[in-house]
Design a protein around this motif. Structure first.
Motif, PDB file in Angstrom:
ATOM      1  N   GLY A  45     -53.438 -72.847 -56.338  1.00  0.00           N
ATOM      2  CA  GLY A  45     -52.659 -71.686 -55.903  1.00  0.00           C
ATOM      3  C   GLY A  45     -53.096 -70.429 -56.638  1.00  0.00           C
ATOM      4  N   LEU A  46     -53.322 -70.576 -57.939  1.00  0.00           N
ATOM      5  CA  LEU A  46     -53.709 -69.416 -58.742  1.00  0.00           C
ATOM      6  C   LEU A  46     -55.120 -68.939 -58.430  1.00  0.00           C
ATOM      7  N   CYS A  91     -56.454 -68.332 -55.727  1.00  0.00           N
ATOM      8  CA  CYS A  91     -56.415 -67.267 -54.716  1.00  0.00           C
ATOM      9  C   CYS A  91     -55.830 -65.977 -55.298  1.00  0.00           C
ATOM     10  N   THR A  92     -54.760 -66.113 -56.108  1.00  0.00           N
ATOM     11  CA  THR A  92     -54.038 -64.909 -56.529  1.00  0.00           C
ATOM     12  C   THR A  92     -54.514 -64.356 -57.864  1.00  0.00           C
ATOM     13  N   ASP A  93     -55.000 -65.236 -58.753  1.00  0.00           N
ATOM     14  CA  ASP A  93     -55.323 -64.806 -60.117  1.00  0.00           C
ATOM     15  C   ASP A  93     -56.463 -65.685 -60.644  1.00  0.00           C
TER      16      ASP A  93
END
Length: 505
Positions: free
Chosen positions: A445-446, A448-450
């Protein structure tokens, strides 16, 4: 009124248990029998009954970034591995920062904890405490047992034939404080855990000779690992954990063996353990002390004579003056009935090492009865976060049927033997409890975002702050704490920067 929780003990587990109860809006009362907080980490010169006992030179085996409570990093100027006085300072700051003191009753012993007559419907407990010779009885909605496992020494003298005729001095490692008792003496240390090796190393600086007797051998790690980084920041990463848990076990064994034999070949030093995975011992000095002849490694003790000892498979006897038995501890819960937690030959039947398996209501939990290959603080904190949510009734993954089914299929009798590592991999266990409360970080998940954070979490050390990135108990400072963890490691050591070098690492 809120749910009232009794917390037994104000050491590492008791403090974080009290804090997690407060976070969940419960009303904790923490009972500590001694006059101050800190448990194991509070050094006293005299040995108090029913309390753990440290020797002054004890230093933490796990580094500060891996040992921190997940929302409370150590100060950056603290050393990377902590002398006991500084670890105690940290615990005091933690208690101060989260206002735990007003919930702790010092000098108060828990005498008994019994099921309330209507336990089957309320899950309540009758708790009797004693302070200043006066007993008080209370009713609590739930109980967290945080009394630790280093108070009752295990000294199986019957396993050492001839000890009754030995004329020298012998004692359990719990009695040990200062090396001057070994001055000029021939010393035998029985057992090769962390205390055994520490005491042998200290003794060898003043003794005439020092021998360690070990039946099983041990893997020996140094706090100072590859390229001088702390061992746990190199070994306890998500990448390493993935490799270890997904390889077939012979390969996994080979890998661990390869890693620990990098620094020196254990066979050459008489240390190679039997073929099963258990806790490595941490010591920075032993290999060089073996090479310089200050310490000799021998097999298990066969028998004692008047002033000497005979080892298995060794014909000659060895003269000795003083024996230190580093034979570990028993754990017991003198204030609980047998029916609540049965401890049989060092095994306790606990779901996920926390909840007794056969209670009708999950309102009693045991914290810290686990000896992971990694720091204990994040583990007991995670147990406390899970337990406080179960008590509150928000807890996923615990309802009595879960216990009963598990008990029937026999998945439950976890070996809580202290001399064997619980087979649970440190990170796997943390992740499992974190997923129960929705606090497990998602690397994918991270990504993609961070992405930078995701890579740091996956390839870098699994520091506890990862479990505060999301979910209940989310902490704003978690991301920053993760990205600056190496700065805090290097701050106390980079105290001289040579001219012309770049000051960044």
């Amino acid at each position: 009124r809120g749910m009232r929780v009794a917390v037994v003990g104000a050491g590492i587990s008791g403090l974080t248990a009290t804090k997690c109860c407060l976070d969940e809006g419960l009303e904790p009362t923490c009972f500590e029998q001694s006059q101050d907080i800190g448990g194991l980490w509070r050094y006293t010169e005299h040995i108090e009954a029913g309390r753990p006992s440290l020797y002054p030179s004890v230093i933490s085996n796990t580094s500060k970034e891996m040992s921190a409570f997940s929302d409370f990093p150590f100060p950056e100027d603290f050393p990377v591995f902590l002398p006991n006085a500084q670890l105690l300072d940290y615990l005091r700051c933690y208690a101060e920062h989260f206002s735990l003191r007003e919930h702790i009753k010092l000098g108060t012993t828990v005498v008994s904890i019994r099921k309330h007559p209507d336990f089957a419907t309320t899950g309540q407990w009758n708790v009797i405490t004693e302070a200043g010779g006066k007993q008080t009885s209370h009713v609590f909605d739930a109980v967290m047992v945080c009394s630790g496992s280093f108070s009752e020494p295990s000294l199986p003298l019957h396993c050492f034939p001839g000890i009754e005729r030995f004329r020298g001095q012998y004692f359990h490692s719990r009695q040990y404080k200062h090396p001057d008792v070994f001055q000029g003496k021939r010393v035998l240390v029985v057992g090769m855990g962390n205390s055994g090796v520490d005491i042998a190393v200290e003794a060898s600086r003043v003794a005439e000779k020092v021998t360690i007797s070990t039946t099983r051998g041990a893997w020996l790690l140094s706090r100072v690992f590859e390229r001088g980084y702390p061992w746990d920041m190199v070994l306890n990463t998500r990448l390493m954990s993935l490799i270890k848990t997904n390889l077939p076990s012979p390969l996994s064994w080979w890998l661990i063996n390869y890693q620990v034999n990098q620094r020196f070949n254990h066979e050459n030093y008489g240390l190679q353990p039997e073929k099963r995975y258990f806790l490595p011992v941490l010591n920075d000095d032993l290999p060089s002390y073996i090479l310089t002849g200050r310490i000799t490694i021998k097999p298990g003790v066969k028998e004692f004579k008047d002033s000497s000892v005979v080892f298995h498979n060794c014909p000659e006897e060895e003269p000795i003056d003083i024996v230190v038995f580093c034979t570990g501890y028993n754990f017991s819960f003198p204030f609980l009935e047998e029916s609540v937690i049965r401890v049989e030959n060092k095994h306790a039947s606990l779901y996920k090492y926390v909840f007794p398996t056969h209670l009708q209501k999950p309102t009693l939990a045991v914290l810290g009865l686990i000896k992971p290959f990694g720091a204990i603080m994040p583990v007991v904190e995670m147990q406390a976060r899970w337990v406080s949510r179960v008590f509150k009734g928000r807890g996923v993954n615990v309802s009595p049927p879960v216990f009963q089914n598990a008990a029937q299929t026999g998945h439950i009798l976890f070996g809580l033997t202290f001399d064997e590592v619980l087979k649970t991999e440190w990170l796997v266990y943390l992740d499992m409890l974190a997923s129960f409360i929705g606090a497990k970080p998602s690397v994918l998940g991270l990504l993609c975002t961070d992405p930078w954070l995701a890579l740091t979490i996956f390839f870098g050390p699994c520091s506890p702050y990862q479990y505060r990135l999301g979910g209940p108990g989310r902490w704003e400072g978690a991301r920053q704490a993760i990205l600056t963890q190496w700065d805090r490691v290097l701050k106390p050591t980079r105290t001289r920067v040579p001219a012309g070098s770049s000051s960044s690492f």
